[in-house]
Design a protein around this motif. Structure first.
Motif, mmCIF file in Angstrom:
data_model
loop_
_atom_site.group_PDB
_atom_site.id
_atom_site.type_symbol
_atom_site.label_atom_id
_atom_site.label_comp_id
_atom_site.label_asym_id
_atom_site.label_seq_id
_atom_site.Cartn_x
_atom_site.Cartn_y
_atom_site.Cartn_z
ATOM 1 N N SER A 278 20.933 -9.880 0.161
ATOM 2 C CA SER A 278 21.534 -11.033 -0.491
ATOM 3 C C SER A 278 20.562 -11.606 -1.514
ATOM 4 O O SER A 278 19.416 -11.162 -1.626
ATOM 5 C CB SER A 278 21.889 -12.100 0.554
ATOM 6 N N TRP A 281 17.980 -15.935 1.680
ATOM 7 C CA TRP A 281 17.504 -15.491 2.985
ATOM 8 C C TRP A 281 18.598 -15.773 4.009
ATOM 9 O O TRP A 281 18.848 -16.910 4.396
ATOM 10 C CB TRP A 281 16.227 -16.240 3.341
ATOM 11 N N ASP A 282 19.274 -14.740 4.442
ATOM 12 C CA ASP A 282 20.364 -14.901 5.396
ATOM 13 C C ASP A 282 20.370 -13.714 6.350
ATOM 14 O O ASP A 282 19.434 -12.916 6.382
ATOM 15 C CB ASP A 282 21.711 -15.055 4.677
ATOM 16 N N MET A 283 21.433 -13.580 7.131
ATOM 17 C CA MET A 283 21.489 -12.543 8.155
ATOM 18 C C MET A 283 21.840 -11.169 7.616
ATOM 19 O O MET A 283 22.028 -10.228 8.388
ATOM 20 C CB MET A 283 22.471 -12.930 9.252
ATOM 21 N N SER A 284 21.916 -11.017 6.300
ATOM 22 C CA SER A 284 22.206 -9.699 5.742
ATOM 23 C C SER A 284 21.101 -8.704 6.052
ATOM 24 O O SER A 284 21.317 -7.493 5.999
ATOM 25 C CB SER A 284 22.418 -9.792 4.229
ATOM 26 N N LEU A 320 25.025 -22.454 11.098
ATOM 27 C CA LEU A 320 25.093 -21.517 9.971
ATOM 28 C C LEU A 320 24.819 -20.096 10.442
ATOM 29 O O LEU A 320 25.466 -19.145 9.997
ATOM 30 C CB LEU A 320 24.089 -21.933 8.900
ATOM 31 N N ASN A 321 23.869 -19.961 11.356
ATOM 32 C CA ASN A 321 23.558 -18.663 11.941
ATOM 33 C C ASN A 321 24.783 -18.075 12.636
ATOM 34 O O ASN A 321 25.102 -16.878 12.515
ATOM 35 C CB ASN A 321 22.406 -18.827 12.928
ATOM 36 N N GLN A 324 27.274 -16.854 9.987
ATOM 37 C CA GLN A 324 26.830 -15.639 9.316
ATOM 38 C C GLN A 324 26.884 -14.427 10.229
ATOM 39 O O GLN A 324 27.051 -13.299 9.749
ATOM 40 C CB GLN A 324 25.413 -15.829 8.769
#
Length: 453
Positions: A278, A281-284, A320-321, A324
């Motif tokens: 992504s 900074w995320d769960m991708s 949010l976690n 995602q």
């Protein structure tokens, strides 16, 4: 068809098989016992037969740039020289070890970690350009704290030179290769990303080539590495920002990433690691289930609150976690299509990682009579938190125990070491160890690693 147990050459370095431990957070820091922590973390992997071990993101600058607590810095040649004990331990088991070099830029802890910011109020974040409006909105809302220092042209060249100097320290300490953290929202990805890079010098984008600035920066790093360490392999991650949110219109496409990888191999990189990521900074990058156990751990609630700026904000991040986790569920080998497209264009090894848990997936990625290969090496990361000596079972044909529950990852924002926190998996590992499943011919003792809890 290549087999998992066959050797492969990366830039003149012969790796004994095609299985690697992908870069992870070792949480070793730089204090007393750091080298021992790294040896305890990485040697069991090599002892289990894994051909290539990556030491996770290690920061090349003396301050700032750490994306998470307890990351190791490698700017000091005296400290890096002491890592010769680590490289020697890996080599004693017949393995190879590459050092991943990183700088967090706008992903640094000073942006998101409230406790760290309060302790280091003077720190700025290295920035490619003025931060994009999405981050500026979060900054004005008080959810992050931006203090960017946009690098001028001379500073970009100096930073490339610093990567080269550190590569020289690593070569002297016995590392077989250098791996650049060119994705996962690092500063290197920010140079490649049209969302972050709006420079107007030679390190900015070109019309029709959004990653041109990042390519030139990576070429400058290549030249600096070769100046200081001409006999090590040089590998980089290559990002495709295909997981970017819908409101982000400027990002690296699948085709952009394929072209960038091809250009970097032409410029002299010995291998590439294409990854779908992504722009944020995320769960991708850690796809899988929502980590209920990690978020509900009573002993970590205070640490989460300190990191995110209070219990309410910690709960907001948890929510949010959870959202995602629905978007980024684990897909075995989720980078396979990108790796296959790159491999069709380059004459260099392609490394594939991302959600690989089963031996059959490893074999499928390496190709077969009815399918072209997607990669020349296959890697796993989080499964080694659950099974430090996983290589012995994988090479024997078994699957990893890891369920991609992510209970190992969230505690790392609080500075906790990476370890499996799922009791059923910990118990199964203990049963396998008792049956000798992690033993290899010639092993004198069972070194299956700590059992965790």
């Amino acid at each position: 068809m290549a087999r998992l147990d066959e050797p492969v050459d990366i830039g003149g370095v012969t790796v004994p098989n095609r299985l690697y431990r992908a870069p992870l957070l070792e949480c070793a820091g730089n204090g007393e016992g750091a080298v021992e922590t790294l040896i305890d973390e990485l040697e069991p992997t090599a002892a289990s037969g894994v051909g290539l071990v990556f030491q996770g993101a290690s920061v090349v600058t003396g301050e700032g740039g750490c994306a998470a607590p307890n990351m190791t810095r490698v700017h000091d040649p005296e400290f890096v020289a002491g890592l010769e004990r680590l490289t020697g331990a890996i080599h004693d088991h017949g393995g190879r070890i590459f050092l991943q070099l990183a700088q967090g830029g706008l992903r640094s802890m000073a942006v998101w970690h409230a406790g760290y910011r309060s302790q280091n109020p003077q720190l700025e974040q290295l920035a490619v350009s003025r931060p994009p409006w999405q981050l500026r909105v979060l900054d004005r809302a008080g959810l992050i704290d931006l203090s960017p220092r946009v690098l001028d042209t001379s500073e970009v060249y100096e930073l490339a030179a610093q990567f080269g100097r550190v590569a020289g320290y690593a070569a002297d300490a016995g590392y077989d290769g250098i791996h650049l953290s060119g994705a996962n929202m690092s500063l290197l990805q920010q140079f490649c990303s049209p969302l972050f890079n709006r420079r107007d010098d030679e390190f900015g984008p070109d019309p029709g080539e959004p990653a041109a600035g990042g390519r030139r920066f990576l070429e400058a790093i290549h030249d600096a590495v070769r100046e200081h360490a001409d006999d090590v392999a040089l590998v980089t991650k290559v990002p495709a920002e295909t997981a970017a949110p819908a409101f982000v219109r400027r990002h690296l496409s699948f085709d952009d990433a394929v072209g960038l990888a091809s250009d970097l191999v032409a410029a002299g990189y010995d291998a590439v690691v294409p990854v779908a990521v992504s722009t944020f900074w995320d769960m991708s990058i850690v796809r899988g289930a929502y980590p209920d156990r990690a978020w509900s751990a009573a002993d970590l609630r205070g640490e989460y609150a300190a990191a995110f700026g209070g219990p309410l904000r910690a709960r907001a991040v948890s929510l949010l976690n959870r959202l995602q986790a629905r978007q980024f569920d684990r897909e075995p080998g989720w980078n396979a299509d990108l790796c296959r497209a790159v491999r069709e264009r380059v004459d260099a090894p392609v490394l594939c990682e991302g959600g690989i848990r089963e031996r059959a997936t490893c074999d499928r990625l390496l190709g077969g009579a009815d399918r072209p290969p997607a990669a020349d090496l296959v890697g796993m990361g989080r499964p080694f938190y659950a099974e430090p000596r996983l290589g012995a079972r994988l090479l024997a044909g078994a699957d990893a125990l890891c369920a991609s529950c992510n209970n190992c990852t969230v505690p790392q924002v609080a500075g906790e070491p990476g370890r499996c926190r799922t009791p059923a998996i910990v118990r199964e590992r203990a049963r396998l160890a008792a049956r000798g499943a992690y033993d290899r011919p010639g092993d004198a003792t069972d070194e299956s690693g700590p059992s965790g809890d």
